[in-house]
Design an enzyme around this catalytic site. Sequence first.
Site, PDB file in Angstrom:
ATOM      1  CB  THR A  67      -3.896  -8.655 -20.272  1.00  0.00           C
ATOM      2  OG1 THR A  67      -4.877  -7.828 -20.899  1.00  0.00           O
ATOM      3  CG2 THR A  67      -4.575  -9.620 -19.309  1.00  0.00           C
ATOM      4  CG  HIS A 107     -10.110  -3.259 -23.157  1.00  0.00           C
ATOM      5  ND1 HIS A 107     -10.097  -2.892 -21.825  1.00  0.00           N
ATOM      6  CD2 HIS A 107      -9.275  -4.320 -23.250  1.00  0.00           C
ATOM      7  CE1 HIS A 107      -9.295  -3.690 -21.149  1.00  0.00           C
ATOM      8  NE2 HIS A 107      -8.782  -4.576 -21.999  1.00  0.00           N
ATOM      9  CG  HIS A 133      -7.741  -8.255 -25.253  1.00  0.00           C
ATOM     10  ND1 HIS A 133      -6.497  -7.681 -25.409  1.00  0.00           N
ATOM     11  CD2 HIS A 133      -8.263  -7.673 -24.141  1.00  0.00           C
ATOM     12  CE1 HIS A 133      -6.273  -6.815 -24.444  1.00  0.00           C
ATOM     13  NE2 HIS A 133      -7.342  -6.787 -23.651  1.00  0.00           N
ATOM     14  CG  HIS A 168      -1.783  -2.285 -30.028  1.00  0.00           C
ATOM     15  ND1 HIS A 168      -1.337  -2.468 -31.321  1.00  0.00           N
ATOM     16  CD2 HIS A 168      -0.736  -1.760 -29.350  1.00  0.00           C
ATOM     17  CE1 HIS A 168      -0.075  -2.082 -31.406  1.00  0.00           C
ATOM     18  NE2 HIS A 168       0.298  -1.644 -30.224  1.00  0.00           N
TER      19      HIS A 168
END
Length: 275
Positions: free
Chosen positions: A213, A126, A128, A100
């Site tokens: 998260t 990373h 989001h 994802h």
Amino acid sequence: MEKKQSFDLLFCSSFFAFLLVLWPAMSQEVENQREFDYNTNGTRGPAHWGDIRPEWHTCRTGQMQSPIDLLNQRVRIVSHFTDLKINYSSSNATLKNRGHDIMLQWSGSAGYMEVNRSRYFLRQIHWHSPSEHTINGRRFALEAHLVHQSQTGNIAVIGILYNIGQPDYFLSTMRQHFIDISTTQRDKLLNVVNPSRLRMRSSLYYRYIGSLTVPPCSQNVLWTIVRKVRTVAPDQVNLLRVAVHDDSNTNARPLQPLNNRNVQLRIKASVEGAE
């Protein structure tokens, strides 16, 4: 006698709260994210993460979960602090598709952040989209997470927020690599990558104790959110989403309850080596 019992209860509550803050967040984020998703209406969505695996139960039961809304009324301003130092260095890295998100993982020593004389070594970054954290209810186009870990296993994350605007320099340097991993769907070994190219220097940042998260949603994570919002081009955000091929328009976890946690806005801090 009644006063003594009240004092004992208050002492025990404070003591266990103190221990809770010190307890390390030993569990890192999962490497393979294909067991869960971000579909709020599905059985593998954020509301059900804590039921998918027993070791992910904190996603459902934890009281210090992230992300949160950094609402002005909740924030306590702390000025003239110099407790954050950043000393990053170039190192070899690997670009990975975790299911994802796209993760850039450093294989050598990429430097560290230091908070109150405790060093947290940079492990990975990373992204989001849209942002997971919000400021006064406002959500941003993108959020980068720089994940650090101390020698004792404690985790600290620096979050960087982005609005749509001019292209981000660091993402521009990574563009072809993102295209390559999107095409091949295989990990890509990179030559030296310098995290200082993120250019995140700021004199204001939020600080609170939260969690990862994504599963296992481990708590007691030290969060530092850079207050200066940077810019990113629409095609850069789109490329990060396209590269994972997860058929989703988002990989942002919904906001979590604050549950009386302290949130600080630290001003005039010394952020060294960030550019």
